[in-house]
Design an enzyme around this catalytic site. Structure first.
Site, short mmCIF file in Angstrom:
data_model
loop_
_atom_site.label_atom_id
_atom_site.label_comp_id
_atom_site.label_asym_id
_atom_site.label_seq_id
_atom_site.Cartn_x
_atom_site.Cartn_y
_atom_site.Cartn_z
N HIS A 132 18.83 -20.15 -26.20
CA HIS A 132 19.82 -19.84 -27.24
C HIS A 132 20.79 -20.98 -27.46
CE1 HIS A 132 23.01 -19.06 -24.25
NE2 HIS A 132 22.11 -18.39 -23.56
N CYS A 148 19.62 -18.29 -18.48
CA CYS A 148 19.11 -18.64 -19.81
C CYS A 148 19.14 -20.16 -19.97
CB CYS A 148 19.98 -18.00 -20.90
SG CYS A 148 19.81 -16.20 -20.98
#
Length: 173
Positions: A132, A148
């Site tokens: 992301h 992440c």
């Protein structure tokens, strides 16, 4: 050896590209670098956490390279996954694990400059992990996330357009 030299030369050219007023919103032009794809198909994402790099394989010996932030040492993971979903201007909802560690986290953060997911989210597998954007671009190059992979917003927008749902993701040390 020539491939490595060419790879480093191309990468140095990308790093030396002059900044523009739109650098934060437009991705830098991407040029394939020499990359030993180890038999991965074009479209595969290979993350090398120690290098803090994400490679999108474009051919047998080429890939596009992006700078990333990876998980904190205690939050890193390795293995295979796949792109299970792509989201434009995502809403961030802290995971149960994040909430247990910090009950003061908001229930959610909608799209906008305060959103930790930035402008795009690429969900991986069935879990909570994603590739992301970020609202903290200074974290790129570090080990800062809860597992992440963070990218500059312009870079994740570029990758978002290039990768498809179902693409293989390989995370290596």
């Amino acid at each position: 050896m020539k491939r490595l030299a060419l790879s480093l030369t191309l990468y140095a050219c990308l790093l030396a590209a002059p900044a523009t007023a739109t650098a934060a919103t437009e991705p830098a032009p991407r040029h394939p670098v020499v990359f030993d794809s180890a038999g991965y198909e074009a479209g595969t994402i290979v993350v090398l956490t120690a290098q803090r790099k994400l490679y999108l394989v474009t051919g047998p010996t080429e890939a596009l390279v992006y700078d990333i932030a990876v998980g904190k040492p205690s939050e890193q993971w390795f293995g295979k996954s796949w792109v299970s979903r792509k989201r434009l201007n995502p809403t961030w909802i802290p995971t149960p694990d994040m909430r247990s560690k910090n009950p003061a986290l908001p229930q959610s953060v909608g799209p906008g400059p305060k959103n930790p997911l930035g402008v795009r989210a690429i969900n991986l597998g069935w879990g909570y992990y994603r590739i992301h954007g970020t609202n903290a671009p200074n974290s790129i190059g570090g080990a800062a996330s809860a597992g992440c992979f963070r990218m500059r917003n312009a870079d994740v927008a570029d990758l978002f357009e290039r990768v498809h749902v179902g693409a293989e993701v390989v995370v290596l040390k």
